[in-house]
Design a protein around this motif. Sequence first.
Motif, PDB file in Angstrom:
ATOM      1  N   LEU B 116      -7.020   2.111  -1.315  1.00 17.38           N
ATOM      2  CA  LEU B 116      -6.808   0.840  -0.831  1.00 17.38           C
ATOM      3  C   LEU B 116      -7.014   1.638   1.074  1.00 17.38           C
ATOM      4  O   LEU B 116      -6.074   2.353   1.215  1.00 17.38           O
ATOM      5  CB  LEU B 116      -5.387   0.026  -0.568  1.00 17.38           C
ATOM      6  CG  LEU B 116      -5.458  -1.204   0.107  1.00 17.38           C
ATOM      7  CD1 LEU B 116      -5.926  -2.164  -0.200  1.00 17.38           C
ATOM      8  CD2 LEU B 116      -3.575  -1.206  -0.084  1.00 17.38           C
ATOM      9  N   GLY B 117      -8.040   1.885   1.848  1.00 17.44           N
ATOM     10  CA  GLY B 117      -8.113   2.290   3.240  1.00 17.44           C
ATOM     11  C   GLY B 117      -7.911   1.054   4.467  1.00 17.44           C
ATOM     12  O   GLY B 117      -8.010   2.194   5.007  1.00 17.44           O
ATOM     13  N   ALA B 118      -7.623  -0.095   4.439  1.00 19.45           N
ATOM     14  CA  ALA B 118      -7.100  -1.139   5.268  1.00 19.45           C
ATOM     15  C   ALA B 118      -6.001  -1.041   5.330  1.00 19.45           C
ATOM     16  O   ALA B 118      -5.896  -2.170   5.533  1.00 19.45           O
ATOM     17  CB  ALA B 118      -8.583  -2.018   5.721  1.00 19.45           C
ATOM     18  N   GLN B 120      -2.967  -0.809   6.233  1.00 21.26           N
ATOM     19  CA  GLN B 120      -2.360  -1.060   7.983  1.00 21.26           C
ATOM     20  C   GLN B 120      -3.357  -2.083   8.054  1.00 21.26           C
ATOM     21  O   GLN B 120      -2.667  -3.745   9.213  1.00 21.26           O
ATOM     22  CB  GLN B 120      -1.836   0.397   8.592  1.00 21.26           C
ATOM     23  CG  GLN B 120      -1.614   0.785   7.884  1.00 21.26           C
ATOM     24  CD  GLN B 120      -0.232   0.819   7.332  1.00 21.26           C
ATOM     25  OE1 GLN B 120       0.343  -0.432   7.185  1.00 21.26           O
ATOM     26  NE2 GLN B 120       0.825   1.615   6.761  1.00 21.26           N
ATOM     27  N   LEU B 121      -4.282  -2.306   8.212  1.00 22.64           N
ATOM     28  CA  LEU B 121      -5.170  -3.177   9.642  1.00 22.64           C
ATOM     29  C   LEU B 121      -5.128  -4.087   8.794  1.00 22.64           C
ATOM     30  O   LEU B 121      -4.812  -5.177  10.103  1.00 22.64           O
ATOM     31  CB  LEU B 121      -6.562  -2.658   9.314  1.00 22.64           C
ATOM     32  CG  LEU B 121      -7.059  -0.949   9.930  1.00 22.64           C
ATOM     33  CD1 LEU B 121      -8.710  -1.162   9.763  1.00 22.64           C
ATOM     34  CD2 LEU B 121      -6.871  -0.632  11.404  1.00 22.64           C
ATOM     35  N   THR B 143       3.453   3.586   2.883  1.00 20.70           N
ATOM     36  CA  THR B 143       2.687   2.698   1.750  1.00 20.70           C
ATOM     37  C   THR B 143       2.314   1.542   1.518  1.00 20.70           C
ATOM     38  O   THR B 143       4.296   1.970   0.866  1.00 20.70           O
ATOM     39  CB  THR B 143       1.729   3.679   2.155  1.00 20.70           C
ATOM     40  OG1 THR B 143       2.242   4.538   1.026  1.00 20.70           O
ATOM     41  CG2 THR B 143       0.980   4.444   3.299  1.00 20.70           C
ATOM     42  N   GLY B 168       2.629   9.401  -6.541  1.00 16.89           N
ATOM     43  CA  GLY B 168       2.001   8.145  -5.796  1.00 16.89           C
ATOM     44  C   GLY B 168       1.500   8.544  -4.949  1.00 16.89           C
ATOM     45  O   GLY B 168       2.056   9.408  -3.869  1.00 16.89           O
ATOM     46  N   SER B 169       0.753   8.079  -4.869  1.00 19.31           N
ATOM     47  CA  SER B 169      -0.225   8.216  -3.520  1.00 19.31           C
ATOM     48  C   SER B 169      -1.417   7.440  -2.905  1.00 19.31           C
ATOM     49  O   SER B 169      -1.680   6.247  -3.689  1.00 19.31           O
ATOM     50  CB  SER B 169      -0.979   9.105  -2.907  1.00 19.31           C
ATOM     51  OG  SER B 169      -1.297   9.670  -1.899  1.00 19.31           O
ATOM     52  N   ARG B 170      -1.496   7.359  -1.797  1.00 20.89           N
ATOM     53  CA  ARG B 170      -3.299   5.733  -1.401  1.00 20.89           C
ATOM     54  C   ARG B 170      -3.938   6.948  -1.518  1.00 20.89           C
ATOM     55  O   ARG B 170      -3.838   7.419  -0.111  1.00 20.89           O
ATOM     56  CB  ARG B 170      -2.382   4.824  -0.162  1.00 20.89           C
ATOM     57  CG  ARG B 170      -3.241   3.685   0.135  1.00 20.89           C
ATOM     58  CD  ARG B 170      -2.831   3.127   1.081  1.00 20.89           C
ATOM     59  NE  ARG B 170      -2.231   3.196   2.078  1.00 20.89           N
ATOM     60  CZ  ARG B 170      -2.460   3.247   2.825  1.00 20.89           C
ATOM     61  NH1 ARG B 170      -4.293   2.458   2.940  1.00 20.89           N
ATOM     62  NH2 ARG B 170      -2.779   3.855   4.544  1.00 20.89           N
ATOM     63  N   TRP B 171      -5.514   6.841  -1.483  1.00 23.81           N
ATOM     64  CA  TRP B 171      -6.240   7.164  -1.345  1.00 23.81           C
ATOM     65  C   TRP B 171      -7.383   6.476  -1.145  1.00 23.81           C
ATOM     66  O   TRP B 171      -7.184   5.083  -1.399  1.00 23.81           O
ATOM     67  CB  TRP B 171      -6.853   7.851  -2.257  1.00 23.81           C
ATOM     68  CG  TRP B 171      -6.584   8.960  -3.445  1.00 23.81           C
ATOM     69  CD1 TRP B 171      -5.096   9.499  -2.645  1.00 23.81           C
ATOM     70  CD2 TRP B 171      -6.338  10.167  -4.061  1.00 23.81           C
ATOM     71  NE1 TRP B 171      -4.281  10.693  -3.621  1.00 23.81           N
ATOM     72  CE2 TRP B 171      -5.459  11.330  -5.055  1.00 23.81           C
ATOM     73  CE3 TRP B 171      -7.681  10.304  -4.925  1.00 23.81           C
ATOM     74  CZ2 TRP B 171      -5.126  12.261  -4.928  1.00 23.81           C
ATOM     75  CZ3 TRP B 171      -7.285  12.280  -5.603  1.00 23.81           C
ATOM     76  CH2 TRP B 171      -6.622  12.262  -6.201  1.00 23.81           C
ATOM     77  N   ALA B 172      -8.648   6.000  -0.099  1.00 24.98           N
ATOM     78  CA  ALA B 172      -9.169   6.017   0.398  1.00 24.98           C
ATOM     79  C   ALA B 172     -10.774   6.572   0.218  1.00 24.98           C
ATOM     80  O   ALA B 172     -10.336   7.405   0.618  1.00 24.98           O
ATOM     81  CB  ALA B 172      -9.509   5.237   1.576  1.00 24.98           C
ATOM     82  N   GLY B 173     -12.002   6.491  -0.817  1.00 27.49           N
ATOM     83  CA  GLY B 173     -13.028   6.849  -0.573  1.00 27.49           C
ATOM     84  C   GLY B 173     -14.149   6.407   0.607  1.00 27.49           C
ATOM     85  O   GLY B 173     -13.658   5.424   1.500  1.00 27.49           O
ATOM     86  N   SER B 174     -14.750   7.212   0.493  1.00 29.24           N
ATOM     87  CA  SER B 174     -15.980   6.304   2.255  1.00 29.24           C
ATOM     88  C   SER B 174     -17.746   6.644   1.558  1.00 29.24           C
ATOM     89  O   SER B 174     -18.013   7.544   0.697  1.00 29.24           O
ATOM     90  CB  SER B 174     -16.400   7.869   3.313  1.00 29.24           C
ATOM     91  OG  SER B 174     -17.395   7.202   3.878  1.00 29.24           O
TER      92      SER B 174
END
Lengths: 216, 184
Positions: B116-118, B120-121, B143, B168-174
């Motif tokens: 999940l990349g956005a 907080q936005l 988070t 547990g962690s939040r990762w996001a790729g591009s």
Amino acid sequence: VPAGRLLLGATPLGQPADASGRLAAARTLTQLSAGGAVTVSPHIVPQCSLHSVAGAVSVALGMHGPHLGVGGGPDALAEGLFAATTLVTGGGDPACTAAWLVATDWDEEPALDADGEAREDPVCRALAVLLEPLDTPDDGGGKLAPLSLSVRTPRIVVHGEPAHETSGGLVAFARAVAMCAEGGALATWTVTCPWGAEIRLSGRQRPAPVRLREAA
Amino acid sequence: MSGCVQRHREDREPVVITGRAAVSPLGTDVGTMLDRLFAGTSGVRAIAVDERARTAAEQFAAPVETIPTPAGIEPDVFAGLDRLEQICLAPLVAAVADAGLDRSAGGPRIGLVLGLGAEQLKAWELDYLAGGGRVFESRRDATLVHRLAGQPPPAGRAATRWPWDGPGSRWAGSMPAWQEAATS
């Protein structure tokens, strides 16, 4: 690291998304309410999301491996360290022989005015660490690395409250890296993940000089 | 600056998918979603401007109509979560059930990586549009992973989150860089 083998695990830790993202988000939301949708930059999502810094770094340096943005919250440093060690030791692409960990943090979380501008001049710090796996866990694989990272997982996991400190994590880590590498009084440094794992940084034999470069 | 990490495993263990679940505009279970997907059904539809859209331009969307309450969580508790928590928690619990993992007997430790990349936005946007000012506040919000990951409930209340007991962690790729890697 030979360019042909270089695989990137750039993990911008939380605060790029939370901080530069928060500044940009605040400005965008105030502009949206004042001027409508045409005032919203199309770059807000691709450039201010969690993944954006890792993507920018990997493209800029022409890297060829997986890259991730990790964290985005108070425990970002621990999460990033854990993810980076996982990339080069546990799984993923077997050819991933190294990973860059890029950690960033604000000295103090910026306070914003009603227009979304920072009231003061916040300082953001960044630290890049290149991680490579040891060939064997015991003898160091013949490498004389100045520093090593290890992860110790707990037998019983109890998720605790996330860390709430607003500064100091990255600064403490950077100081620990320097002190461990120099072989001084500080030989180890640890950080605990919210799920209980302990990540330990240890100085090793034949310390090598470490240069810290700090930008504000 | 460089360092080494201790390699604990020489042999890479295979990774398999054992449980699946979905909450999507095409359905709230995997079978329904795949049936509609293979039938060429689109989840995008015109919506009433006053239904979800904040501007007149937002007249089309792929909305998730309802998010099913996961087994083991009280409906009123689930209803009290924000929508992002709901849309993550529901398929997570269903996927673990689909995998047949028996949590009542202890079972294997389960971790959580949330792509999940956005987060907080979106949270800041929704809060701002509702009249809040979280985006201006000098604080770091936990988070979603940590909010979901079994934090202690308030005194006198049952646990409201499903208890993950692993990493547990939040990762996001591009995508641009993945494309760069694929074409290099």
